[in-house]
Design a protein around this motif. Structure first.
Motif, PDB file in Angstrom:
ATOM      1  N   LEU A   1      94.764  89.055   9.697  1.00 43.24           N
ATOM      2  CA  LEU A   1      93.695  89.772  10.397  1.00 43.24           C
ATOM      3  C   LEU A   1      92.389  89.767   9.616  1.00 43.24           C
ATOM      4  O   LEU A   1      91.355  90.134  10.163  1.00 43.24           O
ATOM      5  CB  LEU A   1      94.097  91.242  10.632  1.00 43.24           C
ATOM      6  CG  LEU A   1      95.337  91.529  11.471  1.00 43.24           C
ATOM      7  CD1 LEU A   1      95.574  93.036  11.526  1.00 43.24           C
ATOM      8  CD2 LEU A   1      95.186  90.968  12.869  1.00 43.24           C
ATOM      9  N   THR A   2      92.435  89.368   8.353  1.00 38.04           N
ATOM     10  CA  THR A   2      91.306  89.604   7.459  1.00 38.04           C
ATOM     11  C   THR A   2      90.709  88.312   6.935  1.00 38.04           C
ATOM     12  O   THR A   2      91.426  87.440   6.454  1.00 38.04           O
ATOM     13  CB  THR A   2      91.756  90.469   6.260  1.00 38.04           C
ATOM     14  OG1 THR A   2      92.415  91.640   6.747  1.00 38.04           O
ATOM     15  CG2 THR A   2      90.560  90.879   5.425  1.00 38.04           C
TER      16      THR A   2
ATOM     17  N   GLY B   1      83.859  88.669  14.275  1.00 42.47           N
ATOM     18  CA  GLY B   1      84.665  89.687  13.620  1.00 42.47           C
ATOM     19  C   GLY B   1      83.926  90.997  13.445  1.00 42.47           C
ATOM     20  O   GLY B   1      82.730  91.107  13.704  1.00 42.47           O
TER      21      GLY B   1
ATOM     22  N   THR C   1      84.854  92.631   4.156  1.00 44.99           N
ATOM     23  CA  THR C   1      85.905  91.813   4.747  1.00 44.99           C
ATOM     24  C   THR C   1      85.676  91.820   6.256  1.00 44.99           C
ATOM     25  O   THR C   1      85.127  92.766   6.808  1.00 44.99           O
ATOM     26  CB  THR C   1      87.305  92.358   4.429  1.00 44.99           C
ATOM     27  OG1 THR C   1      87.413  93.704   4.925  1.00 44.99           O
ATOM     28  CG2 THR C   1      87.574  92.348   2.940  1.00 44.99           C
TER      29      THR C   1
ATOM     30  N   LEU D   1      87.252  91.781   9.910  1.00 46.43           N
ATOM     31  CA  LEU D   1      88.442  91.979  10.734  1.00 46.43           C
ATOM     32  C   LEU D   1      88.374  90.999  11.900  1.00 46.43           C
ATOM     33  O   LEU D   1      87.564  91.158  12.816  1.00 46.43           O
ATOM     34  CB  LEU D   1      88.520  93.419  11.245  1.00 46.43           C
ATOM     35  CG  LEU D   1      89.740  93.758  12.119  1.00 46.43           C
ATOM     36  CD1 LEU D   1      91.031  93.582  11.334  1.00 46.43           C
ATOM     37  CD2 LEU D   1      89.642  95.182  12.662  1.00 46.43           C
TER      38      LEU D   1
ATOM     39  N   VAL E   1      96.101  99.552  12.129  1.00 45.45           N
ATOM     40  CA  VAL E   1      94.760  98.993  12.263  1.00 45.45           C
ATOM     41  C   VAL E   1      94.496  98.675  13.727  1.00 45.45           C
ATOM     42  O   VAL E   1      95.278  97.954  14.357  1.00 45.45           O
ATOM     43  CB  VAL E   1      94.615  97.707  11.423  1.00 45.45           C
ATOM     44  CG1 VAL E   1      93.212  97.139  11.561  1.00 45.45           C
ATOM     45  CG2 VAL E   1      94.961  97.964   9.968  1.00 45.45           C
TER      46      VAL E   1
ATOM     47  N   LEU F   1      93.242  96.779  16.918  1.00 52.95           N
ATOM     48  CA  LEU F   1      92.983  95.383  17.244  1.00 52.95           C
ATOM     49  C   LEU F   1      92.204  95.296  18.552  1.00 52.95           C
ATOM     50  O   LEU F   1      92.127  96.285  19.297  1.00 52.95           O
ATOM     51  CB  LEU F   1      94.302  94.616  17.393  1.00 52.95           C
ATOM     52  CG  LEU F   1      95.228  94.537  16.191  1.00 52.95           C
ATOM     53  CD1 LEU F   1      96.496  93.770  16.567  1.00 52.95           C
ATOM     54  CD2 LEU F   1      94.533  93.872  15.022  1.00 52.95           C
TER      55      LEU F   1
END
Length: 485
Positions: free
Chosen positions: A51-52, A73, A100, A102, A212, A214
């Protein structure tokens, strides 16, 4: 290998259309190399293991002008090491991308595939490589395609085909390491009552769970249960936990299951840790998960594979074009294998922290969290390491090299309105001549300027730390400093 008719040829065959393989194909096409990507799956996976996207990966995308990937992202200014309570703050890092990103892997792959195809790469799905062999001048691959078996011949083949790599096995490359002793689970689900405030994480004596949000109304839960620490357990990763088991773990750790329902994907993963003994065997090379396997802590795997491809692409292209100095292709293993080894050490350390359920383990977690909060240098070093901003490739002769040689170049701004990353857009070497002292580049460096080097005379827009006294800098296509003076 059966002597079937060779139906076609390519300069490079990349096996595997994940992020690593697709990015390598795009980098090779940037250098004018004919490349074919073979992928066993008929369709891209709808599930996102990763995911990162970390800062250095975002920098590389920025260097190549792929703003659409960055824009797709959600930037997160904080990260974690071993799911510790105290978060790493990326906002002070020396990068134009202090965060970062996502971005679910399925979306990343779609964008990278479109980019590779636009560059002219041939991407074939439903084409499974069954065997390969090499001779001094080529690699021949046997492939099962939708219309039957065939062979394809290439000057080089690169295995980007995951931890169970067919290419690695066929090349006879050893994959030493350790088997799984810890198992975790993940679940992408719909929630009736999502936790307020975004991501949630708690790791304690009862286990650990993080959640997390989404896209598309889903939430990713990742968990570790103390009962799943079973040395010698040979349970296959394909044995998925049930939704009831996921609920029970989540309730035990977070106090609620948040009304989870409609699981879109549930999977189990282990901490088996392995690294290829060599990243090159003649005309066969490895990158990404085919070269290194580990517990998915912090989402580093996709990023290190992406950076493998960035390091390899220009070196392989120069070798094919006949412009590479002796040993350049071998430097891929020499530079990237230590990075992979450090990746494995980091993920092992984070796994230990994430599974530290004892009173002593919890004390260790609390102690390290306190250091992150109270010692800025420690927090910054962890953030730079996690984001791969600290990667340095040691020069062949450290005593004679400038201290900056091998380090990653920051995106410094120049007085003529350009920036360093913009000059790297074409994937060429760049010689920066920064004023009257430009001729002080080492004689060896100036006499061996790579073919096609872009020369750019300018000055820094403003003092830039260790760059302030530089007269000349030679940059590699991957954004690392080849020479400086």
């Amino acid at each position: 290998m059966e002597a079937n008719t060779v139906t076609e040829e390519a300069e490079v065959v990349v096996v595997g259309a994940g992020p690593t393989g697709l990015w390598l194909a795009a980098e090779l096409r940037l250098q004018g190399v004919r490349v074919t990507v073979l992928e066993a799956r008929t369709e891209p996976s709808p599930h996102s293991k990763a995911l990162t996207v970390h800062p250095r990966t975002v920098e590389i995308l920025g260097m190549r002008g792929l703003t659409e990937v960055v824009e797709a992202g959600a930037p997160l200014p904080f990260g974690h090491f071993g799911a510790l309570e105290s978060r790493l703050d990326f906002r002070g890092l020396d990068t134009p991308y202090p965060f970062t990103l996502l971005l679910p892997q399925a979306r990343t792959e779609a964008l990278l595939e479109a980019h590779a195809r636009e560059r002219g790469a041939v991407v074939r799905r439903g084409h499974r490589v069954t065997a390969l062999e090499q001779d001094p001048g080529s690699v021949r691959l046997s492939v099962d395609g939708p219309e039957g078996p065939y062979e394809i011949e290439a000057r080089y083949a690169v295995g980007c085909d995951g931890t169970r790599s067919t290419v690695r096995k066929a090349a006879g490359i050893a994959f030493p390491g350790t088997d799984a002793t810890v198992w975790g689970w993940l679940a992408d689900v719909v929630l009736d009552a999502p936790p307020a405030g975004g991501p949630v994480s708690r790791f304690g004596a009862a286990g650990g769970v993080m959640a997390v949000p989404l896209p598309d109304g889903l939430t990713r839960f990742v968990g570790i249960d103390p009962q799943d620490h079973r040395p010698g357990d040979s349970r296959p990763e394909a044995t998925e936990p049930t939704l009831d088991e996921v609920r029970a773990s989540t309730v035990r750790v977070l106090g609620s299951d948040f009304g989870m329902r409609e699981p879109r994907w549930i999977s189990r993963f282990g901490n088996a840790t392995r690294q290829a003994a060599t990243y090159r065997a003649g005309r066969i090379l490895l990158a990404g998960d085919a070269a290194h396997m580990h517990f998915p802590t912090g989402g580093v795997g996709l990023n290190v594979g992406f950076q493998d491809a960035t390091n390899l692409g220009w070196k392989l292209a120069a070798t094919l074009h006949g412009t590479a100095p002796e040993g350049l292709l071998d430097s891929y293993h020499r530079e990237r294998h230590p990075v992979g080894a450090r990746l494995l050490a980091s993920t092992r350390a984070q796994t230990a922290l994430m599974t530290a359920h004892t009173a002593e383990g919890q004390a260790l977690r609390a102690h390290l969290s306190e250091l992150i909060d109270q010692v800025p240098e420690f927090s910054r070093a962890l953030a730079e390491r996690l984001g791969a901003l600290d990667v340095r490739y040691p020069p062949a002769d450290p005593a004679a090299a400038h201290p900056l040689t091998g380090t990653r170049a920051p995106d410094v701004a120049f007085a003529d309105g350009t920036s360093l990353f913009a000059l790297l857009r074409e994937g060429r070497h760049v010689l920066l001549e920064l004023g009257s002292d430009a001729k002080t580049l080492t004689a060896a460096g100036r006499n061996a300027l790579p073919h096609g080097t872009l020369r750019h005379t300018t000055r820094l827009a403003e003092p830039a730390g260790r760059w302030s006294d530089l007269g000349a800098v030679l940059l590699r296509p991957d954004g690392h400093i080849a020479d400086a003076a």
